[in-house]
Design an enzyme around this catalytic site. Structure first.
Site, PDB file in Angstrom:
ATOM      1  N   ASP A 168       6.672   1.902   4.172  1.00  0.00           N
ATOM      2  CA  ASP A 168       7.387   1.287   3.150  1.00  0.00           C
ATOM      3  C   ASP A 168       8.034   2.653   2.738  1.00  0.00           C
ATOM      4  O   ASP A 168       7.856   3.759   3.447  1.00  0.00           O
ATOM      5  CB  ASP A 168       6.589   0.730   2.001  1.00  0.00           C
ATOM      6  CG  ASP A 168       5.463   1.734   1.333  1.00  0.00           C
ATOM      7  OD1 ASP A 168       5.550   3.078   1.561  1.00  0.00           O
ATOM      8  OD2 ASP A 168       4.758   1.511   0.498  1.00  0.00           O
ATOM      9  N   HIS A 169       8.692   2.952   1.355  1.00  0.00           N
ATOM     10  CA  HIS A 169       9.326   3.886   0.869  1.00  0.00           C
ATOM     11  C   HIS A 169       8.442   5.041   0.788  1.00  0.00           C
ATOM     12  O   HIS A 169       8.790   6.288   1.113  1.00  0.00           O
ATOM     13  CB  HIS A 169      10.101   3.711  -0.477  1.00  0.00           C
ATOM     14  CG  HIS A 169       9.176   3.323  -1.340  1.00  0.00           C
ATOM     15  ND1 HIS A 169       8.585   1.745  -1.350  1.00  0.00           N
ATOM     16  CD2 HIS A 169       8.359   3.611  -2.648  1.00  0.00           C
ATOM     17  CE1 HIS A 169       7.825   1.259  -2.247  1.00  0.00           C
ATOM     18  NE2 HIS A 169       7.426   2.537  -3.187  1.00  0.00           N
ATOM     19  N   GLY A 201      -2.250  -0.825   1.431  1.00  0.00           N
ATOM     20  CA  GLY A 201      -1.470  -2.228   1.485  1.00  0.00           C
ATOM     21  C   GLY A 201      -0.958  -2.539   2.922  1.00  0.00           C
ATOM     22  O   GLY A 201      -1.213  -3.666   3.242  1.00  0.00           O
ATOM     23  N   HIS A 259     -20.430  -1.516  21.620  1.00  0.00           N
ATOM     24  CA  HIS A 259     -19.205  -1.585  20.727  1.00  0.00           C
ATOM     25  C   HIS A 259     -18.247  -2.797  20.851  1.00  0.00           C
ATOM     26  O   HIS A 259     -17.840  -3.290  20.042  1.00  0.00           O
ATOM     27  CB  HIS A 259     -18.128  -0.271  20.750  1.00  0.00           C
ATOM     28  CG  HIS A 259     -19.028   0.871  20.204  1.00  0.00           C
ATOM     29  ND1 HIS A 259     -19.650   0.910  18.825  1.00  0.00           N
ATOM     30  CD2 HIS A 259     -19.622   2.014  20.973  1.00  0.00           C
ATOM     31  CE1 HIS A 259     -20.399   2.311  18.816  1.00  0.00           C
ATOM     32  NE2 HIS A 259     -20.102   2.759  20.072  1.00  0.00           N
ATOM     33  N   ARG A 274     -19.890  -5.684  19.162  1.00  0.00           N
ATOM     34  CA  ARG A 274     -19.523  -5.720  17.818  1.00  0.00           C
ATOM     35  C   ARG A 274     -18.280  -6.063  17.430  1.00  0.00           C
ATOM     36  O   ARG A 274     -17.949  -6.825  16.579  1.00  0.00           O
ATOM     37  CB  ARG A 274     -19.859  -4.317  17.350  1.00  0.00           C
ATOM     38  CG  ARG A 274     -21.449  -3.786  17.474  1.00  0.00           C
ATOM     39  CD  ARG A 274     -21.742  -2.644  17.259  1.00  0.00           C
ATOM     40  NE  ARG A 274     -23.067  -2.309  17.475  1.00  0.00           N
ATOM     41  CZ  ARG A 274     -23.591  -1.134  17.756  1.00  0.00           C
ATOM     42  NH1 ARG A 274     -23.003   0.036  17.492  1.00  0.00           N
ATOM     43  NH2 ARG A 274     -25.091  -0.975  17.652  1.00  0.00           N
ATOM     44  N   HIS A 303     -15.001   3.524  18.805  1.00  0.00           N
ATOM     45  CA  HIS A 303     -16.301   2.298  18.250  1.00  0.00           C
ATOM     46  C   HIS A 303     -15.399   0.933  17.769  1.00  0.00           C
ATOM     47  O   HIS A 303     -16.129   0.045  17.901  1.00  0.00           O
ATOM     48  CB  HIS A 303     -16.916   2.811  17.041  1.00  0.00           C
ATOM     49  CG  HIS A 303     -17.812   4.086  17.356  1.00  0.00           C
ATOM     50  ND1 HIS A 303     -18.912   4.257  16.639  1.00  0.00           N
ATOM     51  CD2 HIS A 303     -18.034   4.677  18.656  1.00  0.00           C
ATOM     52  CE1 HIS A 303     -19.492   5.567  17.195  1.00  0.00           C
ATOM     53  NE2 HIS A 303     -19.003   5.808  18.318  1.00  0.00           N
ATOM     54  N   CYS A 340       2.028   3.894   4.330  1.00  0.00           N
ATOM     55  CA  CYS A 340       2.485   3.605   2.893  1.00  0.00           C
ATOM     56  C   CYS A 340       1.681   4.920   2.262  1.00  0.00           C
ATOM     57  O   CYS A 340       1.256   5.697   2.745  1.00  0.00           O
ATOM     58  CB  CYS A 340       2.104   1.975   2.451  1.00  0.00           C
ATOM     59  SG  CYS A 340       0.308   1.762   2.111  1.00  0.00           S
ATOM     60  N   GLY A 341       1.649   4.437   0.842  1.00  0.00           N
ATOM     61  CA  GLY A 341       1.287   5.627   0.091  1.00  0.00           C
ATOM     62  C   GLY A 341      -0.397   5.810   0.066  1.00  0.00           C
ATOM     63  O   GLY A 341      -0.602   7.047   0.356  1.00  0.00           O
ATOM     64  N   THR A 342      -0.935   4.814   0.321  1.00  0.00           N
ATOM     65  CA  THR A 342      -2.188   4.834   0.281  1.00  0.00           C
ATOM     66  C   THR A 342      -2.796   4.322   1.714  1.00  0.00           C
ATOM     67  O   THR A 342      -4.179   4.718   2.194  1.00  0.00           O
ATOM     68  CB  THR A 342      -3.262   3.930  -0.652  1.00  0.00           C
ATOM     69  OG1 THR A 342      -2.703   2.652  -0.319  1.00  0.00           O
ATOM     70  CG2 THR A 342      -2.832   4.298  -2.163  1.00  0.00           C
ATOM     71  N   GLY A 343      -1.939   3.888   2.396  1.00  0.00           N
ATOM     72  CA  GLY A 343      -2.558   3.421   3.582  1.00  0.00           C
ATOM     73  C   GLY A 343      -2.950   1.648   3.618  1.00  0.00           C
ATOM     74  O   GLY A 343      -3.149   1.155   4.504  1.00  0.00           O
ATOM     75  N   ARG A 350       0.758   9.540   0.933  1.00  0.00           N
ATOM     76  CA  ARG A 350       0.707  10.508  -0.375  1.00  0.00           C
ATOM     77  C   ARG A 350      -0.703  11.192  -0.387  1.00  0.00           C
ATOM     78  O   ARG A 350      -0.929  11.993  -1.401  1.00  0.00           O
ATOM     79  CB  ARG A 350       0.806   9.306  -1.494  1.00  0.00           C
ATOM     80  CG  ARG A 350       2.115   8.799  -1.656  1.00  0.00           C
ATOM     81  CD  ARG A 350       2.307   7.949  -2.895  1.00  0.00           C
ATOM     82  NE  ARG A 350       3.767   7.591  -3.121  1.00  0.00           N
ATOM     83  CZ  ARG A 350       3.976   6.483  -3.565  1.00  0.00           C
ATOM     84  NH1 ARG A 350       3.140   5.594  -4.158  1.00  0.00           N
ATOM     85  NH2 ARG A 350       5.503   6.182  -3.894  1.00  0.00           N
TER      86      ARG A 350
HETATM   87  C1  RB5 Z   1       3.858   2.075  -3.366  1.00  0.00           C
HETATM   88  O1  RB5 Z   1       4.273   2.770  -4.702  1.00  0.00           O
HETATM   89  C2  RB5 Z   1       2.420   1.989  -3.057  1.00  0.00           C
HETATM   90  O2  RB5 Z   1       1.970   0.965  -3.689  1.00  0.00           O
HETATM   91  C3  RB5 Z   1       2.457   1.755  -1.504  1.00  0.00           C
HETATM   92  O3  RB5 Z   1       3.067   2.668  -0.824  1.00  0.00           O
HETATM   93  C4  RB5 Z   1       1.162   1.510  -1.024  1.00  0.00           C
HETATM   94  O4  RB5 Z   1       0.185   2.681  -1.368  1.00  0.00           O
HETATM   95  C5  RB5 Z   1       0.335   0.193  -1.303  1.00  0.00           C
HETATM   96  O5  RB5 Z   1      -0.852   0.209  -0.969  1.00  0.00           O
END
Ligand code: RB5
Length: 149
Positions: free
Chosen positions: A13-14, A75, A138, A141, A103, A70-73, A114
């Protein structure tokens, strides 16, 4: 074992756009082919729109390995893990990426743009692409993962 000239599916994503470009550069320099599902700018988008098509193609076996960012990975990981043949692992250090392959036979790597540096991200990618599944206990599993109750 490393298999160059393999096609790696990639989407973001962005929040992951800048890092995706760095990963694509790394892949191209290392003779991988790339299937890029976007996004292709830093303009805000909804990550499922980019990663559902990638998840569908990995699920169907069109491509063996993928990378989603994505920002956190989280989503992107949650979205592609809806597909039964997808095993997507969120990795923030190379050691987790190695274990995800050894594994869990992970076939998609998710990264949190991020929260990791470009250098760490490229080490994670390199590790993920160059580590084999260990099989054995593994395998049993991994086969149980889809056996929901
Ligand atoms: C975008 O702001 C953020 O929510 C997305 O990149 C991601 O981290 C979602 O899980």
């Amino acid at each position: 074992m490393e298999e160059k000239n393999k096609t790696i599916a990639i989407a973001c994503d962005h929040a992951g756009y800048e890092l995706k470009n760095e990963v694509i550069k790394y892949l191209a320099e290392n003779q991988y082919n790339i299937k890029d599902y976007g996004t292709n700018s830093a303009e805000s988008v909804d990550y499922p729109d980019m990663v559902h098509p990638l998840g569908k193609d990995i699920n169907a076996g069109t491509y063996e390995l993928g990378i989603v960012i994505c920002g956190t990975g989280n989503g992107v990981q949650m979205t592609v893990n809806k597909y039964p043949n997808v095993r997507c692992a969120l990795c923030w250090i190379p050691e987790i990426a190695a274990l995800a392959r050894q594994h869990n036979n992970a076939n998609i790597l998710a990264m949190p743009a991020r929260f990791i540096s470009k250098e760490v991200a490229l080490e994670i990618v390199k590790t993920f692409l160059n580590t084999d599944f260990e099989g054995g206990r593994h395998q049993r599993r991994v086969e149980k993962i889809n056996k929901i109750l």
